[in-house]
Structure formats: structure tokens, C-alpha cells
Design an enzyme around this catalytic site. Sequence first.
Site, PDB file in Angstrom:
ATOM      1  N   ALA A  92       0.869  -1.178   0.000  1.00  0.00           N
ATOM      2  CA  ALA A  92       0.000   0.000   0.000  1.00  0.00           C
ATOM      3  C   ALA A  92       0.908   1.232   0.000  1.00  0.00           C
ATOM      4  CB  ALA A  92      -0.887  -0.014   1.230  1.00  0.00           C
ATOM      5  N   GLY A 128       0.596  -5.030   0.974  1.00  0.00           N
ATOM      6  CA  GLY A 128      -0.661  -5.076   0.226  1.00  0.00           C
ATOM      7  C   GLY A 128      -0.490  -5.751  -1.134  1.00  0.00           C
ATOM      8  N   GLU A 142      -0.796  -9.339  -0.410  1.00  0.00           N
ATOM      9  CA  GLU A 142      -2.203  -9.625  -0.050  1.00  0.00           C
ATOM     10  C   GLU A 142      -3.093  -9.617  -1.285  1.00  0.00           C
ATOM     11  OE1 GLU A 142      -1.995  -6.482   2.943  1.00  0.00           O
ATOM     12  OE2 GLU A 142      -2.666  -7.924   4.438  1.00  0.00           O
ATOM     13  N   GLU A 162       5.140  -5.363   6.846  1.00  0.00           N
ATOM     14  CA  GLU A 162       4.482  -4.307   7.639  1.00  0.00           C
ATOM     15  C   GLU A 162       5.096  -4.141   9.019  1.00  0.00           C
ATOM     16  OE1 GLU A 162       2.934  -6.601   5.822  1.00  0.00           O
ATOM     17  OE2 GLU A 162       1.220  -5.731   4.773  1.00  0.00           O
TER      18      GLU A 162
HETATM   19  N1  DAK Z   1       4.626   3.170  -0.714  1.00  0.00           N
HETATM   20  C1  DAK Z   1       5.034   4.328  -1.269  1.00  0.00           C
HETATM   21  N2  DAK Z   1       6.163   4.453  -2.004  1.00  0.00           N
HETATM   22  C2  DAK Z   1       6.913   3.350  -2.175  1.00  0.00           C
HETATM   23  C3  DAK Z   1       6.569   2.105  -1.626  1.00  0.00           C
HETATM   24  C4  DAK Z   1       5.349   2.028  -0.864  1.00  0.00           C
HETATM   25  N3  DAK Z   1       4.892   0.879  -0.333  1.00  0.00           N
HETATM   26  N4  DAK Z   1       7.520   1.211  -1.967  1.00  0.00           N
HETATM   27  C5  DAK Z   1       8.415   1.873  -2.695  1.00  0.00           C
HETATM   28  N5  DAK Z   1       8.067   3.157  -2.826  1.00  0.00           N
HETATM   29  C6  DAK Z   1       8.775   4.225  -3.561  1.00  0.00           C
HETATM   30  C7  DAK Z   1      10.040   4.638  -2.809  1.00  0.00           C
HETATM   31  O1  DAK Z   1       9.728   5.586  -1.813  1.00  0.00           O
HETATM   32  C8  DAK Z   1      10.862   5.237  -3.937  1.00  0.00           C
HETATM   33  O2  DAK Z   1      10.373   6.527  -4.211  1.00  0.00           O
HETATM   34  P1  DAK Z   1      11.396   7.770  -4.452  1.00  0.00           P
HETATM   35  O3  DAK Z   1      12.248   7.804  -3.246  1.00  0.00           O
HETATM   36  O4  DAK Z   1      12.146   7.383  -5.707  1.00  0.00           O
HETATM   37  O5  DAK Z   1      10.501   8.954  -4.622  1.00  0.00           O
HETATM   38  C9  DAK Z   1      10.511   4.350  -5.131  1.00  0.00           C
HETATM   39  O6  DAK Z   1       9.273   3.719  -4.796  1.00  0.00           O
HETATM   40  C10 DAK Z   1      11.528   3.258  -5.383  1.00  0.00           C
HETATM   41  O7  DAK Z   1      11.747   2.575  -4.164  1.00  0.00           O
HETATM   42  P2  DAK Z   1      13.203   2.344  -3.514  1.00  0.00           P
HETATM   43  O8  DAK Z   1      14.140   3.438  -3.902  1.00  0.00           O
HETATM   44  O9  DAK Z   1      12.995   2.077  -2.074  1.00  0.00           O
HETATM   45  O10 DAK Z   1      13.646   1.017  -4.296  1.00  0.00           O
HETATM   46  P3  DAK Z   1      14.621  -0.124  -3.784  1.00  0.00           P
HETATM   47  O11 DAK Z   1      14.826  -1.004  -4.973  1.00  0.00           O
HETATM   48  O12 DAK Z   1      15.823   0.431  -3.087  1.00  0.00           O
HETATM   49  O13 DAK Z   1      13.777  -0.929  -2.668  1.00  0.00           O
HETATM   50  C11 DAK Z   1      11.828  -2.036  -1.779  1.00  0.00           C
HETATM   51  C12 DAK Z   1      12.627  -1.634  -3.039  1.00  0.00           C
HETATM   52  C13 DAK Z   1      10.514  -2.672  -2.259  1.00  0.00           C
HETATM   53  C14 DAK Z   1      12.633  -3.050  -0.965  1.00  0.00           C
HETATM   54  C15 DAK Z   1      11.565  -0.753  -0.911  1.00  0.00           C
HETATM   55  O14 DAK Z   1      11.011   0.239  -1.756  1.00  0.00           O
HETATM   56  C16 DAK Z   1      10.603  -1.010   0.199  1.00  0.00           C
HETATM   57  O15 DAK Z   1      10.973  -1.563   1.234  1.00  0.00           O
HETATM   58  N6  DAK Z   1       9.349  -0.562   0.028  1.00  0.00           N
HETATM   59  C17 DAK Z   1       8.335  -0.638   1.074  1.00  0.00           C
HETATM   60  C18 DAK Z   1       7.839  -2.041   1.233  1.00  0.00           C
HETATM   61  C19 DAK Z   1       6.781  -2.128   2.315  1.00  0.00           C
HETATM   62  O16 DAK Z   1       7.078  -1.834   3.500  1.00  0.00           O
HETATM   63  N7  DAK Z   1       5.598  -2.522   1.935  1.00  0.00           N
HETATM   64  C20 DAK Z   1       4.497  -2.669   2.901  1.00  0.00           C
HETATM   65  C21 DAK Z   1       3.751  -1.354   2.986  1.00  0.00           C
HETATM   66  S1  DAK Z   1       2.435  -1.444   4.162  1.00  0.00           S
HETATM   67  C22 DAK Z   1      -5.066  -0.940   3.560  1.00  0.00           C
HETATM   68  C23 DAK Z   1      -4.800  -1.895   2.598  1.00  0.00           C
HETATM   69  C24 DAK Z   1      -3.543  -2.482   2.539  1.00  0.00           C
HETATM   70  C25 DAK Z   1      -2.568  -2.112   3.434  1.00  0.00           C
HETATM   71  C26 DAK Z   1      -2.843  -1.178   4.414  1.00  0.00           C
HETATM   72  C27 DAK Z   1      -4.107  -0.591   4.475  1.00  0.00           C
HETATM   73  N8  DAK Z   1      -6.341  -0.279   3.618  1.00  0.00           N
HETATM   74  C28 DAK Z   1      -7.334  -0.544   2.565  1.00  0.00           C
HETATM   75  C29 DAK Z   1      -6.635   0.680   4.614  1.00  0.00           C
HETATM   76  C30 DAK Z   1      -1.225  -2.629   3.273  1.00  0.00           C
HETATM   77  C31 DAK Z   1      -0.163  -2.065   3.900  1.00  0.00           C
HETATM   78  C32 DAK Z   1       1.176  -2.202   3.292  1.00  0.00           C
HETATM   79  O17 DAK Z   1       1.396  -2.753   2.233  1.00  0.00           O
END
Ligand code: DAK
Length: 266
Positions: free
Chosen positions: A74, A117, A120, A140
Amino acid sequence: MTMTYKNILSAKEEVSAKSGINIGIVTLNRPTVLNALNHELMEELVTALEEFDRDDSVRAIVLTGSERAFAAGADIKEMSDETTVSIMLKDRFATWDRIKNIKKPIIAAISGYALGGGCELTMMCDIIIASESAQFGQPEINIGVIPGAGGTQRMTRVLGKYKAMELILTGRPLLAREAYELGLVNKVVPVELYLEEAKAMAKEIAGKSPIAVRLAKEAVLKSFDGPLNEGLQFERKNFYMLFSSEDQKEGMKAFLEKRKATFTGK
Ligand code: DAK
């Protein structure tokens, strides 16, 4: 008419020339943020899936992203300032819940990151084809929350308590091969092939009786819902129902006549 969207691409592909039978293909398309699932993207995705679900020419749907990322979760930027009350009142899960009502099979074609997400959403699909570079995880915990769109439930049902607990508590992703060995994906193929493989699977299913496919999907999903006996009764009712379809008559007749069946969905 196929609509145009800002965050996704939606297209139809004919199963074979002049067959009039299609598969639908939805591609997540926010490349600069690794297809992070913001609300606008989710609304568009659900609209496109529902459009294909209504379209009689479409028999199966492929859901995919890019080679680098299916979806990295997400959109953290969109979520970061929410409070308990604001996030509850927005009720964004209502959009996600609509995916559960899609009646046609959805085949996920996953490459790169399928995290949070993104994982999921993958697990809401019916069949999962992965490229060798795919990775699946629920990170998460690393940002101080827990999976919210079904991860604790769907992952546990597929992987069992201990593996799911490990992945959800450590946030460590599963690589494609490991995901395959644990039964989270149907098939792992080289990166150049994952989309083609998913389309081929969709086209194979598109050749079956759409009414039987629909009731089969419904019955398999029912097995996640409650006790075995209830699921068995539900399956039996769907089985009986098919005997009032023309496709059942045609399918069995064609078998006995040693020819290929022509299904009409009636
Ligand atoms: N959200 C926003 N931006 C994201 C992102 C995300 N989940 N994942 C990556 N990006 C963005 C990064 O900020 C970066 O943007 P800039 O800095 O270039 O502006 C760009 O994408 C490229 O990412 P990285 O530079 O970080 O790329 P790397 O290859 O170094 O790393 C990575 C890739 C996937 C390992 C890293 O980006 C990462 O750890 N991303 C976050 C992964 C994460 O924590 N995902 C879980 C998020 S929580 C809901 C429904 C669902 C959910 C919640 C509520 N409702 C309906 C209410 C689900 C929650 C989640 O998924």
C-alpha cells in the site's frame, strides 16, 4: 468499450482468431513508486475487474505489474498521517472487499516485489504464476503495523501457522522458489515467460464452460470459509446445479462422441 485509467492499464486479448472469446489483462502501472497501491489505483483496479466480470466475452482475467515490481505494498505516503479514527472512517477496505466478489478466475502474473498489500492482493487471486525474480512478503512489521488486507489470514491458511508467523513477525520475504516449495505459487518460470505463462493458463481456462468455471471457483473459495461439512454441501449443490446447464449436456455428449465440446455458457 475499454476505459482508460491513470494508474493501471486494461486490455482484452482474443483467445484464438475470430473466437470472440477473450481474456482480460489488468496491469498495475505506477512505475516510479513500484506500483504502490494508493486508493485511486485500487478504485481503478476494482472498476476494471468488475468491467471484465460483466463482459460475457471475457472468460478469465490476468492481473500483473512490471518486471521489477508487482506492487511494493500500500502507498506508505498516503497512509502515514492517518489516525485510528480517520482510517476507520475512510473505510478503504470496502474497495478491496469488492475483489472478493469477482466471479471470473483471476490469474496473478508476478515478477519482482509482491510485498505488503501487494502480497495480499496476490493472495486474493485464484492462481499465481511467478517469475524467478518474484518475492513475496509481509514487511508491515518493519513500519510498525501488521498486515491489514488479509495477510495474517490468507498466508496462514496457505503456509500454516509457523511459516506464516515467521514471515509476518520478521518481515522477511520468500523468494520465488521457496514460495513455490511452500505452495504459495503455482509455477515459477524465467522472467521472460511469466506473463505469457499466465496468459496461456487464462486462455486454457477460457476454453472451458464459463458456468462450470464460475461455480468451481465459488466452491473452492467456500472451503476457506467454514467447516468441511458445510463446504462439501455447498460443493454438492453447485455440482447438482450444473446438470441444468446446456454446457453439461454438451460436455458429456462430446466426450461420448469423442469430439471437442463447444461450450456456450448456457
Ligand atoms: N509506498 C510508497 N512508495 C513506495 C513504496 C510504498 N509501499 N515502496 C516503494 N516506494 C517508492 C520509494 O519511496 C521510492 O520513491 P522515491 O524515493 O524514488 O521517490 C521508489 O518507490 C523506489 O523505491 P526504492 O528506492 O525504495 O527502491 P529499492 O529497490 O531500493 O527498494 C523495496 C525496493 C521494495 C525493498 C523498498 O522500496 C521497500 O521496502 N518498500 C516498502 C515495502 C513495504 O514496507 N511494503 C508494505 C507497505 S504497508 C489498507 C490496505 C492495505 C494495506 C494497508 C491498508 N487499507 C485498505 C486501509 C497494506 C499495507 C502495506 O502494504
